[in-house]
Design an enzyme around this catalytic site. Structure first.
Site, PDB file in Angstrom:
ATOM      1  N   ASP A  17     -36.794  39.619-121.001  1.00 39.88           N
ATOM      2  CA  ASP A  17     -35.589  39.817-120.216  1.00 39.88           C
ATOM      3  C   ASP A  17     -35.767  38.977-118.954  1.00 39.88           C
ATOM      4  O   ASP A  17     -36.878  38.536-118.636  1.00 39.88           O
ATOM      5  CB  ASP A  17     -35.445  41.304-119.880  1.00 39.88           C
ATOM      6  CG  ASP A  17     -34.317  41.572-118.916  1.00 39.88           C
ATOM      7  OD1 ASP A  17     -33.183  41.155-119.178  1.00 39.88           O
ATOM      8  OD2 ASP A  17     -34.586  42.207-117.871  1.00 39.88           O
ATOM      9  N   ASP A  19     -33.505  39.253-115.452  1.00 33.52           N
ATOM     10  CA  ASP A  19     -33.289  39.972-114.185  1.00 33.52           C
ATOM     11  C   ASP A  19     -34.141  41.232-114.127  1.00 33.52           C
ATOM     12  O   ASP A  19     -34.031  42.119-114.981  1.00 33.52           O
ATOM     13  CB  ASP A  19     -31.810  40.350-114.046  1.00 33.52           C
ATOM     14  CG  ASP A  19     -30.921  39.141-113.843  1.00 33.52           C
ATOM     15  OD1 ASP A  19     -30.652  38.796-112.684  1.00 33.52           O
ATOM     16  OD2 ASP A  19     -30.517  38.534-114.848  1.00 33.52           O
TER      17      ASP A  19
END
Length: 223
Positions: A17, A19
């Site tokens: 991922d 953020d």
């Protein structure tokens, strides 16, 4: 000062991922969403902001658009993006250990992917904080899927593009929605407590505070 605790991981591919996992952005995202709601005279608290973490912005906004009479999801999303990219938005920064881990994995030839709920332009900009988009063979963004996390579509697409079976990959996530997406795709998942409490990430296979102290063991085929 406490001694760094080391964890040895092994997989044929690493999927991240973005953020909150590679780059700390939650502070600026919270500021943008808060400004969106308060600019329209609506209250905004931690419980509301938590509904946006780890999800595509448009999908999260769809849960609240009824509170913005006369406005569409796309209009509100564009407004929030304006706040996010504005000159007064607090700057993002690399999650501790992210740049070092990515450099090590890249040097080892471990296939790398990013699976993010953000837009491609946003992802490309943020990845400059951890060595650049060129480190990754695959980048899956919000524009590349029909439905976002916690749906596993993004992670499945990334594994297919990398040519790696999900059982042989390892994902890194900071939000419950992302962990569900990765595990539903068949991946093992490391949860990072960069944006959520450890209890919120209990379904992860391993929970760590950040990306420091990670060592990568060679797989049977030498990766």
């Amino acid at each position: 000062m406490t001694e760094t605790e080391f964890h040895t991981l092994q997989a044929k591919a690493a999927l991240f991922d973005l953020d909150g996992t590679l780059v700390a952005t939650e502070h600026r995202s919270r500021a943008a969403w808060t400004r969106l709601f308060t600019s329209h005279g609506l209250p905004c608290d931690d419980a509301l902001l938590a509904t946006f973490v780890g999800r595509r912005g448009q999908e999260a906004l769809a849960d609240h658009v009824h509170r913005f009479p006369g406005h569409t999801v796309d209009e509100l999303f564009d407004e929030a993006c304006g706040y996010l990219m504005g000159p007064d938005s607090p700057p993002p920064f690399a999650v501790p250990g992210a740049a070092e881990l990515l450099a090590d994995l890249h040097d080892r030839g471990v296939p790398l992917a990013v699976v993010t709920s953000g837009l491609r332009a946003h992802a490309t900009e943020l990845l400059e904080h951890v060595g650049g988009a060129g480190l990754f063979q695959v980048i899956v963004t919000a524009e590349d899927v029909n439905v976002g996390k916690p749906d596993p579509q993004g992670y499945r697409a990334a594994c297919e593009a990398l040519g790696v079976h999900p059982a042989d990959g390892l994902a890194f996530e900071d939000a419950p929605a992302g962990i569900r997406a990765a595990q539903s795709a068949g991946l093992r998942c490391v949860g990072l407590t960069t944006t959520h409490a450890e209890a919120d990430l209990a379904h992860a296979d391993l929970v760590l505070p950040d990306l420091t102290g990670l060592r990568w063991a060679r797989t049977a085929d030498g990766v």
